[in-house]
Design a protein around this motif. Sequence first.
Motif, PDB file in Angstrom:
ATOM      1  N   GLY A 126      47.025  50.138  34.337  1.00  0.00           N
ATOM      2  CA  GLY A 126      46.211  49.985  35.536  1.00  0.00           C
ATOM      3  C   GLY A 126      45.056  49.022  35.356  1.00  0.00           C
ATOM      4  O   GLY A 126      44.371  48.686  36.319  1.00  0.00           O
ATOM      5  N   LEU A 127      44.837  48.568  34.128  1.00  0.00           N
ATOM      6  CA  LEU A 127      43.727  47.651  33.888  1.00  0.00           C
ATOM      7  C   LEU A 127      43.975  46.288  34.547  1.00  0.00           C
ATOM      8  O   LEU A 127      43.049  45.676  35.072  1.00  0.00           O
ATOM      9  CB  LEU A 127      43.500  47.475  32.391  1.00  0.00           C
ATOM     10  N   GLY A 128      45.214  45.825  34.551  1.00  0.00           N
ATOM     11  CA  GLY A 128      45.531  44.554  35.191  1.00  0.00           C
ATOM     12  C   GLY A 128      45.257  44.605  36.684  1.00  0.00           C
ATOM     13  O   GLY A 128      44.706  43.661  37.260  1.00  0.00           O
ATOM     14  N   THR A 129      45.611  45.709  37.310  1.00  0.00           N
ATOM     15  CA  THR A 129      45.340  45.886  38.740  1.00  0.00           C
ATOM     16  C   THR A 129      43.849  45.837  38.995  1.00  0.00           C
ATOM     17  O   THR A 129      43.381  45.132  39.896  1.00  0.00           O
ATOM     18  CB  THR A 129      45.917  47.222  39.231  1.00  0.00           C
ATOM     19  N   ARG A 130      43.097  46.549  38.207  1.00  0.00           N
ATOM     20  CA  ARG A 130      41.637  46.565  38.364  1.00  0.00           C
ATOM     21  C   ARG A 130      41.060  45.160  38.181  1.00  0.00           C
ATOM     22  O   ARG A 130      40.153  44.752  38.910  1.00  0.00           O
ATOM     23  CB  ARG A 130      41.038  47.543  37.350  1.00  0.00           C
ATOM     24  N   PHE A 131      41.584  44.416  37.251  1.00  0.00           N
ATOM     25  CA  PHE A 131      41.130  43.065  36.955  1.00  0.00           C
ATOM     26  C   PHE A 131      41.389  42.122  38.149  1.00  0.00           C
ATOM     27  O   PHE A 131      40.518  41.374  38.575  1.00  0.00           O
ATOM     28  CB  PHE A 131      41.872  42.580  35.716  1.00  0.00           C
ATOM     29  N   ILE A 132      42.603  42.168  38.710  1.00  0.00           N
ATOM     30  CA  ILE A 132      42.929  41.321  39.858  1.00  0.00           C
ATOM     31  C   ILE A 132      42.134  41.765  41.087  1.00  0.00           C
ATOM     32  O   ILE A 132      41.676  40.925  41.875  1.00  0.00           O
ATOM     33  CB  ILE A 132      44.448  41.319  40.131  1.00  0.00           C
ATOM     34  N   GLU A 133      41.943  43.055  41.254  1.00  0.00           N
ATOM     35  CA  GLU A 133      41.111  43.540  42.364  1.00  0.00           C
ATOM     36  C   GLU A 133      39.693  42.982  42.248  1.00  0.00           C
ATOM     37  O   GLU A 133      39.066  42.652  43.251  1.00  0.00           O
ATOM     38  CB  GLU A 133      41.099  45.061  42.405  1.00  0.00           C
ATOM     39  N   TRP A 134      39.183  42.885  41.020  1.00  0.00           N
ATOM     40  CA  TRP A 134      37.869  42.283  40.821  1.00  0.00           C
ATOM     41  C   TRP A 134      37.883  40.838  41.310  1.00  0.00           C
ATOM     42  O   TRP A 134      36.964  40.398  42.001  1.00  0.00           O
ATOM     43  CB  TRP A 134      37.461  42.328  39.342  1.00  0.00           C
ATOM     44  N   ALA A 135      38.925  40.071  40.946  1.00  0.00           N
ATOM     45  CA  ALA A 135      39.003  38.659  41.341  1.00  0.00           C
ATOM     46  C   ALA A 135      39.067  38.517  42.860  1.00  0.00           C
ATOM     47  O   ALA A 135      38.450  37.614  43.433  1.00  0.00           O
ATOM     48  CB  ALA A 135      40.209  37.992  40.682  1.00  0.00           C
ATOM     49  N   ILE A 136      39.784  39.398  43.518  1.00  0.00           N
ATOM     50  CA  ILE A 136      39.878  39.363  44.977  1.00  0.00           C
ATOM     51  C   ILE A 136      38.517  39.685  45.594  1.00  0.00           C
ATOM     52  O   ILE A 136      38.062  38.993  46.510  1.00  0.00           O
ATOM     53  CB  ILE A 136      40.967  40.335  45.468  1.00  0.00           C
ATOM     54  N   ALA A 137      37.853  40.702  45.089  1.00  0.00           N
ATOM     55  CA  ALA A 137      36.524  41.063  45.603  1.00  0.00           C
ATOM     56  C   ALA A 137      35.521  39.940  45.368  1.00  0.00           C
ATOM     57  O   ALA A 137      34.696  39.632  46.243  1.00  0.00           O
ATOM     58  CB  ALA A 137      36.044  42.362  44.958  1.00  0.00           C
ATOM     59  N   GLU A 138      35.587  39.321  44.216  1.00  0.00           N
ATOM     60  CA  GLU A 138      34.694  38.210  43.900  1.00  0.00           C
ATOM     61  C   GLU A 138      34.965  37.033  44.830  1.00  0.00           C
ATOM     62  O   GLU A 138      34.029  36.361  45.285  1.00  0.00           O
ATOM     63  CB  GLU A 138      34.877  37.798  42.431  1.00  0.00           C
ATOM     64  N   SER A 139      36.223  36.798  45.148  1.00  0.00           N
ATOM     65  CA  SER A 139      36.591  35.733  46.081  1.00  0.00           C
ATOM     66  C   SER A 139      36.003  36.006  47.462  1.00  0.00           C
ATOM     67  O   SER A 139      35.446  35.099  48.097  1.00  0.00           O
ATOM     68  CB  SER A 139      38.115  35.611  46.170  1.00  0.00           C
ATOM     69  N   ARG A 140      36.119  37.234  47.922  1.00  0.00           N
ATOM     70  CA  ARG A 140      35.515  37.601  49.214  1.00  0.00           C
ATOM     71  C   ARG A 140      34.003  37.373  49.184  1.00  0.00           C
ATOM     72  O   ARG A 140      33.436  36.834  50.130  1.00  0.00           O
ATOM     73  CB  ARG A 140      35.794  39.064  49.528  1.00  0.00           C
ATOM     74  N   ALA A 141      33.372  37.803  48.111  1.00  0.00           N
ATOM     75  CA  ALA A 141      31.918  37.662  47.996  1.00  0.00           C
ATOM     76  C   ALA A 141      31.497  36.199  48.001  1.00  0.00           C
ATOM     77  O   ALA A 141      30.369  35.884  48.401  1.00  0.00           O
ATOM     78  CB  ALA A 141      31.430  38.353  46.718  1.00  0.00           C
ATOM     79  N   ARG A 142      32.369  35.302  47.570  1.00  0.00           N
ATOM     80  CA  ARG A 142      32.071  33.868  47.533  1.00  0.00           C
ATOM     81  C   ARG A 142      32.501  33.168  48.823  1.00  0.00           C
ATOM     82  O   ARG A 142      32.498  31.954  48.906  1.00  0.00           O
ATOM     83  CB  ARG A 142      32.763  33.206  46.340  1.00  0.00           C
ATOM     84  N   GLY A 143      32.910  33.948  49.827  1.00  0.00           N
ATOM     85  CA  GLY A 143      33.240  33.384  51.131  1.00  0.00           C
ATOM     86  C   GLY A 143      34.641  32.822  51.271  1.00  0.00           C
ATOM     87  O   GLY A 143      34.926  32.076  52.205  1.00  0.00           O
ATOM     88  N   CYS A 144      35.536  33.196  50.383  1.00  0.00           N
ATOM     89  CA  CYS A 144      36.906  32.680  50.441  1.00  0.00           C
ATOM     90  C   CYS A 144      37.697  33.371  51.552  1.00  0.00           C
ATOM     91  O   CYS A 144      37.554  34.568  51.774  1.00  0.00           O
ATOM     92  CB  CYS A 144      37.621  32.893  49.108  1.00  0.00           C
TER      93      CYS A 144
END
Length: 153
Positions: free
Chosen positions: A101-119
Amino acid sequence: MTTAEDLRIRPATEADLPAVVAMLADDPLGAHRESPDDLAPYTAALKQLRDDPNQYVVVAELDGKVVGTLQLTIVHGLSRKGATRSIIEAVRVHEDARGSGLGTRFIEWAIAESRARGCQLVQLTSDATRTDAHRFYERLGFTGSHVGFKLPL
């Protein structure tokens, strides 16, 4: 018991490079294109990436051990009404942490970070031979929508 919630995601440092490069080299594709015995080019690349405000090279750390890495690139564009997108690249999870489940958590972080950066869009590519990775990304909501091409220079 250690869980995905215990994962710490932080910017990669030079001290992380041996672990990062080892993960990049730890598969049939990376074994031929990475050089874990010579960290000089990776050190230079990491410096360039850290100097660029649209580049994020991060590691996932669990119990003090680097168990994953990825690069997130923010791209501003004209298409899609001037949409900003992110590109996730060089995703690796240490073999000991796969399936936890660590990979899922890692990609979820990237998606959240993308949203936070206005993507408005997150995209990634995966080598055609990485069928397990394709299933993983599809499970997370990504769709195989394009055909990619490369030209070695």
